[in-house]
Design an enzyme around this catalytic site. Structure first.
Site, PDB file in Angstrom:
ATOM      1  N   ASP A 204      -2.900  19.200  -3.188  1.00  0.00           N
ATOM      2  CA  ASP A 204      -3.087  19.473  -4.617  1.00  0.00           C
ATOM      3  C   ASP A 204      -2.996  20.974  -4.872  1.00  0.00           C
ATOM      4  OD1 ASP A 204      -3.472  16.815  -5.001  1.00  0.00           O
ATOM      5  OD2 ASP A 204      -5.599  16.923  -5.472  1.00  0.00           O
TER       6      ASP A 204
ATOM      7  N   GLU B  80       5.068   5.580   0.984  1.00  0.00           N
ATOM      8  CA  GLU B  80       5.336   7.004   0.846  1.00  0.00           C
ATOM      9  C   GLU B  80       4.738   7.712   2.053  1.00  0.00           C
ATOM     10  OE1 GLU B  80       1.790   8.539  -2.055  1.00  0.00           O
ATOM     11  OE2 GLU B  80       3.241   7.149  -2.950  1.00  0.00           O
TER      12      GLU B  80
ATOM     13  N   GLU C 170      -5.580   5.930  -5.858  1.00  0.00           N
ATOM     14  CA  GLU C 170      -5.616   4.854  -4.866  1.00  0.00           C
ATOM     15  C   GLU C 170      -6.770   3.889  -5.121  1.00  0.00           C
ATOM     16  OE1 GLU C 170      -3.910   7.791  -1.329  1.00  0.00           O
ATOM     17  OE2 GLU C 170      -6.069   7.465  -1.572  1.00  0.00           O
TER      18      GLU C 170
ATOM     19  N   THR D 271       0.599   4.380   2.248  1.00  0.00           N
ATOM     20  CA  THR D 271       0.911   5.730   2.710  1.00  0.00           C
ATOM     21  C   THR D 271       0.980   5.801   4.232  1.00  0.00           C
ATOM     22  OG1 THR D 271      -1.419   6.357   2.804  1.00  0.00           O
ATOM     23  CG2 THR D 271      -0.297   6.673   0.708  1.00  0.00           C
TER      24      THR D 271
ATOM     25  N   ALA E  30       2.372  10.490   3.846  1.00  0.00           N
ATOM     26  CA  ALA E  30       1.064  11.056   3.505  1.00  0.00           C
ATOM     27  C   ALA E  30       1.074  12.570   3.532  1.00  0.00           C
ATOM     28  CB  ALA E  30       0.002  10.524   4.473  1.00  0.00           C
ATOM     29  N   LEU E  31       1.874  13.135   4.435  1.00  0.00           N
ATOM     30  CA  LEU E  31       1.933  14.582   4.621  1.00  0.00           C
ATOM     31  C   LEU E  31       3.380  15.044   4.512  1.00  0.00           C
ATOM     32  CD1 LEU E  31      -0.465  14.829   7.713  1.00  0.00           C
ATOM     33  CD2 LEU E  31      -1.057  15.178   5.300  1.00  0.00           C
TER      34      LEU E  31
ATOM     35  N   HIS F 142      -7.344   9.693 -12.621  1.00  0.00           N
ATOM     36  CA  HIS F 142      -8.274  10.471 -11.810  1.00  0.00           C
ATOM     37  C   HIS F 142      -8.111  11.965 -12.073  1.00  0.00           C
ATOM     38  CE1 HIS F 142      -4.486  10.281  -9.589  1.00  0.00           C
ATOM     39  NE2 HIS F 142      -4.845  11.380  -8.944  1.00  0.00           N
TER      40      HIS F 142
END
Length: 505
Positions: A182, A432, A236, A391, A434-435, A174
């Protein structure tokens, strides 16, 4: 006469008394932390105990109040002090750390190798098991089809090998940029719209096969422990239904992605097979990226999502996504035979407390309140021997209710549903955050999900990957807390188990 003191659970308009005459935790088989979560979820409230009367030896009647000095309302509304759960002796769950997105630049060069070596040695010193890195299609095959530049990754993998860490590698097909967190932009290859006679799936296979050949020694010596296969935005398995670069903002429901030529043709074919050609169109009443469910005819309670047409459309839409994963994973197993492969699912927890689960539906997860949308995905992963990586395991529903109550989010309910859908078909489940997470409350939530209390089958996560390596993580206080978390994930004892506060409303 025994004294009955109780709680009332209010859910779906029905109340159920829970007796205090026995130990509540034993009755429900809950840890204290899970009980606090139960109180939040089901709106548990205290009720005043009835007065019991007993007669003394002298014939005098006395009234017995089990909590004479305590106001029941205060019990319901005040914070609950609970001891942290001791994870000593629990199963060992490996901990990986994601490397920065910018670790390899657009020219496939390793950025700041000396600084990386220093940080990896520190991670190794606290027994972190390994690191995760994205291998970007837009970097490796950037300029010419089937001409691959793996140079920066070769240097990185050798450093990881020398420090004796493991590697989780993500096949990232992606574009990077525009998502939360990001900090770099990595485009798709310059030539990606002209595939030179290959299908998209064949392009993916050639890329994976090149990687497998190029890094054969790291497979042979076990340094590469897992390959995660990117299947959509952010790597994802989902549709790009909520793109921030197109104006989406939390907690918008997103939009269906079924209007290109390929998907329109597929939908028409499905409608013809069903005998209702007039169903060969996407919903025109499903709102836009930032709509709320109740604002739309399609997603509102009793809406068209649950009509004959709605069920047909959502079955087709979700099946296309599962079939996409099925095709790519079949080739991934050919490329990486003998190596564990995994697929990442996004934790779309907003609007989970509504009937339609609108934001999940637009992303391709057919998971309204009357259907398990994650079972078909788990079954597809089982078919290919793939693990599921999920997540948002650090998020608490109460925090979402306080921070954004109108989103009707329930990350805890979603995590529980997805993990059990995977465990029900006996596939490994990793996760994992998410934040960004640096606090003990977040780590404790991860631990609860990683090692469910009193699970009769002893189920637990196969691994956890921390998002992500950064200067903030390496600050003394944050890193000390992270080291403590790693020890508990590994089943080691820690000396400073504390009494923590859990809100009860």
């Amino acid at each position: 006469m025994s004294v009955i003191s109780g709680l009332v659970i209010a859910t779906c308009g029905i109340t159920y008394p829970i007796s205090f005459s026995e130990t509540l935790f034993s009755i429900l088989d809950l840890s204290t932390v899970q009980f606090a979560s139960l109180k939040r979820r089901f709106r548990i409230i205290s009720v005043r105990s009835p007065v019991s009367t007993k007669v003394t030896n002298g014939g005098e009647k006395t009234e017995d109040h089990p909590m004479d000095t305590v106001d029941d309302n205060k019990i319901a509304d005040g914070p609950l002090k609970l001891q942290e759960r001791d994870f000593a002796g629990t199963p060992y769950v490996p901990v990986y750390v994601m490397l920065p997105l910018s670790i390899i630049n657009i020219n496939c060069e390793l950025v700041d190798p000396d600084g990386l070596v220093h940080q990896l040695r520190i991670l190794k010193s606290i027994n972190v098991d390994g690191v995760m890195v994205d291998c970007w299609w837009g970097i490796v095959e950037a300029h010419t089809p089937q001409v691959y530049n793996w140079s920066g990754y070769k240097r990185l993998f050798q450093i990881v090998h020398d420090i004796q860490l493991k590697l989780q590698v993500v096949m990232s097909f992606h574009e990077c940029g525009g998502n939360v967190g990001d900090d770099v932009h990595i485009p798709l290859p310059e030539w990606e719209r002209v595939l030179k006679g290959r299908t998209a799936v064949e392009v993916y296979f050639d890329y994976m096969r090149s990687f497998r050949v190029e890094f054969d020694e790291f497979f042979a010596n076990g340094i590469i422990s897992e390959i995660e296969i990117g299947l959509g935005p952010c790597g994802e398995l989902r549709y790009p239904s909520y793109p921030a670069n197109h104006g989406w903002k939390y907690p918008g429901i997103g939009e269906f992605q079924c209007y290109d030529q390929y998907l329109s043709k597929s939908l028409t074919k499905a409608a013809e097979a069903r005998g209702h050609l007039f169903w060969a169109k996407g919903p025109d009443n499903a709102g836009h990226y930032n709509s709320r469910p109740h604002e739309t005819v399609f997603f509102c309670d009793g809406g068209e999502y649950d009509s004959y047409y709605g069920r047909f459309f959502l079955n087709w839409y979700s099946r296309v996504l599962v079939d996409h994963g099925d095709r790519v994973l079949a080739l991934a197993n050919l490329a990486f035979e003998g190596t564990c492969i995994a697929v990442k699912l996004s934790g779309i927890h907003w609007w989970y407390k509504t009937a339609s689960h609108a934001s999940e539906l637009t992303a391709g997860f057919y998971n309204p309140c009357n259907r398990d949308g994650y079972a078909p995905i788990s079954e597809m992963l089982q078919k290919h021997g793939a693990a599921l990586n999920f997540t948002c395991v650090e998020l608490r529903t109460l925090d979402q209710e306080e921070g954004f109550p109108e989103a009707l989010a329930d990350p805890e309910g979603l995590v529980w549903q997805v993990l059990n859908a995977a465990w029900d078909v006996s596939i490994p489940v990793a996760s994992e955050n998410a934040l960004t997470c640096h606090d003990r409350e977040g780590y404790n939530k991860i631990l609860e999900n990683a090692k469910p209390f009193n699970d009769p089958d002893g189920r637990h996560l196969s691994a956890f990957t921390y998002l992500r390596l950064s200067p903030v993580l390496m600050e003394t206080h944050n890193f000390t807390e992270f080291e403590r978390f790693v020890k508990r994930m590994h089943g080691e004892a820690v000396p400073d188990l504390a009494c923590v506060t859990h809100p009860t409303t």
